[in-house]
Design an enzyme around this catalytic site. Structure first.
Site, short mmCIF file in Angstrom:
data_model
loop_
_atom_site.label_atom_id
_atom_site.label_comp_id
_atom_site.label_asym_id
_atom_site.label_seq_id
_atom_site.Cartn_x
_atom_site.Cartn_y
_atom_site.Cartn_z
N ARG A 1 -23.14 -1.12 3.35
CA ARG A 1 -22.04 -1.32 4.29
C ARG A 1 -20.91 -0.32 4.05
O ARG A 1 -20.82 0.27 2.96
CB ARG A 1 -21.44 -2.72 4.09
CG ARG A 1 -22.27 -3.79 4.73
CD ARG A 1 -21.71 -5.16 4.40
NE ARG A 1 -22.43 -6.19 5.13
CZ ARG A 1 -22.46 -7.46 4.79
NH1 ARG A 1 -21.84 -7.87 3.71
NH2 ARG A 1 -23.11 -8.33 5.52
N ASP B 1 5.20 1.00 -4.75
CA ASP B 1 4.85 2.04 -3.77
C ASP B 1 4.92 3.47 -4.32
O ASP B 1 4.34 4.38 -3.72
CB ASP B 1 5.78 1.96 -2.56
CG ASP B 1 5.59 0.68 -1.77
OD1 ASP B 1 4.66 -0.08 -2.08
OD2 ASP B 1 6.37 0.45 -0.83
N GLN C 1 -1.70 -7.10 -5.16
CA GLN C 1 -1.30 -5.84 -5.80
C GLN C 1 0.04 -5.93 -6.50
O GLN C 1 0.40 -5.08 -7.29
CB GLN C 1 -1.21 -4.72 -4.75
CG GLN C 1 -2.52 -4.40 -4.09
CD GLN C 1 -2.32 -3.67 -2.77
OE1 GLN C 1 -2.30 -2.45 -2.73
NE2 GLN C 1 -2.16 -4.41 -1.68
N ARG C 2 0.83 -6.95 -6.15
CA ARG C 2 2.18 -7.02 -6.72
C ARG C 2 2.25 -7.84 -8.00
O ARG C 2 3.21 -7.73 -8.76
CB ARG C 2 3.14 -7.58 -5.67
CG ARG C 2 3.47 -6.61 -4.57
CD ARG C 2 4.94 -6.25 -4.57
NE ARG C 2 5.74 -7.38 -4.24
CZ ARG C 2 6.16 -7.67 -3.00
NH1 ARG C 2 5.87 -6.87 -2.01
NH2 ARG C 2 6.88 -8.73 -2.79
N VAL D 1 18.81 -6.37 -22.05
CA VAL D 1 19.53 -7.40 -22.81
C VAL D 1 19.59 -7.02 -24.29
O VAL D 1 20.66 -7.06 -24.92
CB VAL D 1 18.85 -8.78 -22.62
CG1 VAL D 1 19.42 -9.82 -23.59
CG2 VAL D 1 19.01 -9.25 -21.18
O1 F6P Z 1 7.97 -2.13 -1.20
C1 F6P Z 1 6.98 -2.81 -1.87
C2 F6P Z 1 6.05 -3.51 -0.94
O2 F6P Z 1 5.08 -4.15 -1.72
C3 F6P Z 1 5.42 -2.66 0.16
O3 F6P Z 1 4.31 -1.93 -0.27
C4 F6P Z 1 5.07 -3.69 1.20
O4 F6P Z 1 4.97 -3.11 2.45
C5 F6P Z 1 6.21 -4.64 1.11
O5 F6P Z 1 6.73 -4.52 -0.20
C6 F6P Z 1 5.87 -6.07 1.42
O6 F6P Z 1 7.04 -6.82 1.40
P1 F6P Z 1 7.11 -8.40 1.39
O7 F6P Z 1 6.62 -8.88 0.07
O8 F6P Z 1 8.55 -8.69 1.61
O9 F6P Z 1 6.22 -8.86 2.49
#
Ligand code: F6P
Length: 323
Positions: free
Chosen positions: A163, A128, A255-256, A25
């Site tokens: 463990r 990924d 992780q996202r 932007v």
């Molecule tokens: O492509 C990114 C990713 O985070 C992958 O690692 C994972 O398998 C997939 O998306 C999960 O997708 P969703 O959030 O649609 O379940």
């Protein structure tokens, strides 16, 4: 006439997507270009869900995870009819170029629009790191740091209880996150789609770590492993020779999320700036790529035709450093 471009974030969200939107932007404004955000990726494109983005709209988003434009995975746009409908929407809105931030599927959609004659530039965004042609994609570094934080915590409890831990990380088609986090987190074993390890071999490695006197053992497993992690956990806990009790943690969508690291903010900003410059230079059908220290343009065709391969050297390192 003032040019009008659009941006969408598509597929799985990745930390740093907001930094890319902001860079697009503000670089657009610098070149007297009007920027529209398309909400919910190709779904929003088909529904005509466009929003004018001013400098104020992208203020305060640099450090935020997720994407202010939201995202979606859309099947209809994968069809030729869907693509033509998308093109029609862009024309109706008077948009003459599009920037798509996303992973392999999203960039394949971008390539389809380019092949229909529309000006398109892709930006690789996926935790990924499976996109071919770029050393890093937006979001990878943040996800890797999130995994390492979890791994360090799990090692504390693993060694307190003697463990073994199975830790599943994301990556359907690529073991990049698994392999890299196994090296950086000091794991004993890594299982990736590129280099699968049988359940019997996993059991042998864990047993070996036990016999060598380790107080814990960690196996990092990519989602794309040849078996379900729950099956593996069950298999291992039935095996009395392993020595360790086995526990499973699936890190999943943690992780996202999260605020992008400095690396991801910089990468997203540089790619956003480069994408707008690419549009000004009349480029199309290309993707911004990090090659060494440079941001370059590579053909989208190349980027989507292969999955980024993993370094042989990383596999070797993972093996001998885990001893
Ligand atoms: O492509 C990114 C990713 O985070 C992958 O690692 C994972 O398998 C997939 O998306 C999960 O997708 P969703 O959030 O649609 O379940």
């Amino acid at each position: 006439m003032r040019r009008r471009i659009a941006i969408m974030t598509s597929g799985g969200d990745a930390p740093g997507m907001n930094a890319a939107i902001r860079a697009v932007v503000r670089t657009g404004l610098e070149h007297n270009i009007e920027v529209y955000g398309i909400r919910q990726a190709y779904t929003g494109l088909l529904n005509g869900d466009f929003q004018h983005l001013t400098s104020v709209e992208v203020s305060g988003i640099l450090q935020r995870g997720g994407t202010i434009l939201q995202t979606a995975r859309n099947q209809e746009f994968m069809t030729p009819q869907g693509q033509k409908r998308g093109l029609r929407r862009l024309n109706e809105k008077g948009v003459d170029a599009l920037i798509v931030v996303g992973g392999n599927g999203s960039l394949t959609g971008a390539l389809a629009l380019h092949n229909l004659g529309f000006q398109v530039i892709g930006i690789p965004g996926s935790i990924d790191n499976d996109i071919h042609g770029t050393d890093m994609s937006i979001g990878v570094d943040t996800a890797l740091n999130t995994i390492l934080e979890a791994l360090d915590r799990l090692r504390d409890t693993a060694s307190s209880h003697q463990r073994a831990f199975l830790i599943e990380v994301m990556g359907r088609n690529s073991g990049y996150l698994a392999l890299t986090s196994s090296i950086l987190g000091g794991a004993e074993l890594v299982i990736t789609p590129e280099r699968p390890v049988s359940m019997e071999e996993v059991a042998m490695s864990l047993e070996d770590a036990y016999v060598r006197g380790k107080s814990h053992a960690i196996a990092v497993i990519a989602e794309g492993a040849p078996y379900r992690v729950t099956e593996l956990e069950e298999f291992l806990n039935k095996n009395p020779n392993i020595g360790f009790e086995v526990r499973l943690t699936i890190l999943g969508h943690t992780q996202r999320g999260g605020s992008p690291t400095a690396f991801d903010r910089l990468l997203a900003t540089r790619m956003g700036v480069a994408a707008v410059k690419g549009i000004v230079d009349e480029q199309s059908g290309v993707m911004t790529a990090m090659v060494g220290r440079e941001i370059k343009m590579i053909p989208l065709e190349d980027a989507v035709s292969k999955i980024r391969s993993l370094s042989e050297g990383y596999f070797e390192m993972a093996h001998f450093l885990s001893r």
